[in-house]
Design a protein around this motif. Sequence first.
Motif, mmCIF file in Angstrom:
data_model
loop_
_atom_site.group_PDB
_atom_site.id
_atom_site.type_symbol
_atom_site.label_atom_id
_atom_site.label_comp_id
_atom_site.label_asym_id
_atom_site.label_seq_id
_atom_site.Cartn_x
_atom_site.Cartn_y
_atom_site.Cartn_z
ATOM 1 N N ARG A 17 33.663 37.358 49.984
ATOM 2 C CA ARG A 17 34.400 36.585 50.992
ATOM 3 C C ARG A 17 35.363 35.621 50.320
ATOM 4 N NH1 ARG A 17 32.654 32.077 55.206
ATOM 5 N NH2 ARG A 17 34.484 32.220 56.541
ATOM 6 N N ILE A 18 36.633 35.717 50.731
ATOM 7 C CA ILE A 18 37.658 34.781 50.265
ATOM 8 C C ILE A 18 37.845 33.734 51.356
ATOM 9 C CG2 ILE A 18 40.089 34.485 49.650
ATOM 10 C CD1 ILE A 18 40.041 37.272 48.440
ATOM 11 N N ILE A 19 37.688 32.476 50.995
ATOM 12 C CA ILE A 19 37.834 31.380 51.952
ATOM 13 C C ILE A 19 39.292 30.955 52.066
ATOM 14 C CG2 ILE A 19 37.196 28.981 52.434
ATOM 15 C CD1 ILE A 19 34.542 29.570 51.005
ATOM 16 N N ARG A 20 39.994 30.954 50.915
ATOM 17 C CA ARG A 20 41.375 30.486 50.913
ATOM 18 C C ARG A 20 42.130 31.164 49.788
ATOM 19 N NH1 ARG A 20 40.080 25.515 50.705
ATOM 20 N NH2 ARG A 20 40.257 25.181 48.479
ATOM 21 N N GLY A 21 43.399 31.462 50.008
ATOM 22 C CA GLY A 21 44.248 32.031 48.969
ATOM 23 C C GLY A 21 45.051 33.220 49.469
ATOM 24 N N LYS A 22 46.004 33.639 48.646
ATOM 25 C CA LYS A 22 46.870 34.761 49.000
ATOM 26 C C LYS A 22 46.430 36.013 48.264
ATOM 27 C CE LYS A 22 50.913 31.959 49.982
ATOM 28 N NZ LYS A 22 52.323 31.712 49.680
ATOM 29 N N TYR A 23 46.368 37.117 49.018
ATOM 30 C CA TYR A 23 45.937 38.392 48.448
ATOM 31 C C TYR A 23 46.367 39.523 49.369
ATOM 32 C CZ TYR A 23 42.248 37.933 51.944
ATOM 33 O OH TYR A 23 41.568 37.774 53.128
ATOM 34 N N THR A 24 46.340 40.725 48.837
ATOM 35 C CA THR A 24 46.522 41.929 49.640
ATOM 36 C C THR A 24 45.359 42.861 49.317
ATOM 37 O OG1 THR A 24 47.887 42.993 47.948
ATOM 38 C CG2 THR A 24 49.048 41.756 49.676
ATOM 39 N N THR A 25 45.122 43.823 50.199
ATOM 40 C CA THR A 25 44.038 44.777 49.956
ATOM 41 C C THR A 25 44.568 46.198 50.085
ATOM 42 O OG1 THR A 25 43.350 44.751 52.264
ATOM 43 C CG2 THR A 25 42.251 43.208 50.797
ATOM 44 N N SER A 26 43.965 47.092 49.320
ATOM 45 C CA SER A 26 44.359 48.495 49.416
ATOM 46 C C SER A 26 43.279 49.341 50.078
ATOM 47 C CB SER A 26 44.688 49.051 48.026
ATOM 48 O OG SER A 26 43.596 48.884 47.150
ATOM 49 N N VAL A 74 36.539 40.971 51.701
ATOM 50 C CA VAL A 74 37.363 41.980 51.038
ATOM 51 C C VAL A 74 36.463 42.796 50.122
ATOM 52 C CG1 VAL A 74 39.451 40.540 51.061
ATOM 53 C CG2 VAL A 74 37.927 40.489 49.068
ATOM 54 N N LEU A 75 36.973 43.918 49.678
ATOM 55 C CA LEU A 75 36.322 44.675 48.612
ATOM 56 C C LEU A 75 36.998 44.216 47.326
ATOM 57 C CD1 LEU A 75 36.201 48.162 50.342
ATOM 58 C CD2 LEU A 75 34.386 46.439 50.183
ATOM 59 N N ALA A 76 36.248 43.549 46.462
ATOM 60 C CA ALA A 76 36.828 42.921 45.272
ATOM 61 C C ALA A 76 37.592 43.914 44.404
ATOM 62 C CB ALA A 76 35.741 42.232 44.461
ATOM 63 N N CYS A 77 37.154 45.176 44.387
ATOM 64 C CA CYS A 77 37.823 46.179 43.553
ATOM 65 C C CYS A 77 39.164 46.616 44.134
ATOM 66 C CB CYS A 77 36.923 47.392 43.352
ATOM 67 S SG CYS A 77 36.658 48.351 44.860
ATOM 68 N N SER A 78 39.393 46.311 45.407
ATOM 69 C CA SER A 78 40.620 46.737 46.086
ATOM 70 C C SER A 78 41.442 45.553 46.584
ATOM 71 C CB SER A 78 40.271 47.633 47.287
ATOM 72 O OG SER A 78 39.582 48.767 46.842
ATOM 73 N N CYS A 79 41.193 44.395 45.999
ATOM 74 C CA CYS A 79 41.876 43.174 46.410
ATOM 75 C C CYS A 79 42.804 42.713 45.297
ATOM 76 C CB CYS A 79 40.840 42.093 46.726
ATOM 77 S SG CYS A 79 41.566 40.532 47.229
ATOM 78 N N GLN A 80 44.104 42.716 45.586
ATOM 79 C CA GLN A 80 45.104 42.297 44.617
ATOM 80 C C GLN A 80 45.440 40.832 44.875
ATOM 81 O OE1 GLN A 80 45.935 45.037 46.815
ATOM 82 N NE2 GLN A 80 44.811 46.383 45.449
ATOM 83 N N LEU A 81 45.205 39.987 43.869
ATOM 84 C CA LEU A 81 45.442 38.557 44.009
ATOM 85 C C LEU A 81 46.939 38.252 43.937
ATOM 86 C CD1 LEU A 81 42.563 37.239 41.758
ATOM 87 C CD2 LEU A 81 42.562 37.599 44.240
ATOM 88 N N ARG A 82 47.375 37.329 44.763
ATOM 89 C CA ARG A 82 48.773 36.882 44.776
ATOM 90 C C ARG A 82 48.848 35.398 44.416
ATOM 91 N NH1 ARG A 82 49.923 41.680 44.192
ATOM 92 N NH2 ARG A 82 50.224 43.022 45.976
ATOM 93 N N GLY A 83 47.807 34.914 43.790
ATOM 94 C CA GLY A 83 47.698 33.499 43.387
ATOM 95 C C GLY A 83 46.229 33.141 43.311
ATOM 96 N N ASP A 84 45.945 31.848 43.219
ATOM 97 C CA ASP A 84 44.559 31.395 43.150
ATOM 98 C C ASP A 84 43.868 31.607 44.476
ATOM 99 O OD1 ASP A 84 44.916 30.583 40.552
ATOM 100 O OD2 ASP A 84 45.346 28.501 41.079
ATOM 101 N N VAL A 85 42.574 31.925 44.443
ATOM 102 C CA VAL A 85 41.767 32.080 45.643
ATOM 103 C C VAL A 85 40.488 31.278 45.489
ATOM 104 C CG1 VAL A 85 42.673 34.365 46.247
ATOM 105 C CG2 VAL A 85 40.633 34.182 44.829
ATOM 106 N N VAL A 86 39.883 30.938 46.632
ATOM 107 C CA VAL A 86 38.593 30.262 46.656
ATOM 108 C C VAL A 86 37.607 31.224 47.294
ATOM 109 C CG1 VAL A 86 37.283 28.295 47.554
ATOM 110 C CG2 VAL A 86 39.678 27.995 46.843
ATOM 111 N N LEU A 87 36.499 31.479 46.604
ATOM 112 C CA LEU A 87 35.473 32.403 47.098
ATOM 113 C C LEU A 87 34.314 31.627 47.697
ATOM 114 C CD1 LEU A 87 35.307 34.817 44.034
ATOM 115 C CD2 LEU A 87 36.737 35.006 46.069
#
Length: 112
Positions: free
Chosen positions: A74-83, A98-111
């Motif tokens: 679970r991502i609480i905050r941040g920018k990302y995309t998923t495939s 998200v599925l961590a293996c299919s989550c592309q980070l677009r900056g810092d995130v908080v889990l």
Amino acid sequence: MTCGLAPYMKNVREFCYGLGVAENRFFMEWFSTEPERVEDKSHLTMILLTAMENNHIPVMAACWTGVCGSCKTRIIRGKYTTSSTMTLTANEIANGYVLACSCQLRGDVVLE
């Protein structure tokens, strides 16, 4: 039958052969873990699962392709995309899973 990353499958194969499983009875399914690039191709995309492992954050991972669901995070905050959201419900997606293996980070995130 085994599937996963090459080092894992090599260990499973050696284990099975050690138990006497015949070569013609052992099957493997291969997956690729090539890094993905963002659309403008100017920056390498960081996959959440890789970032978690690099930062010693405990995470389960089996397929690295978004089909098994073992790396649900679970991502609480941040920018990302998923495939891939293949194993997630609409409610989970709405709540930041998200599925961590299919989550592309677009900056810092908080889990969570």
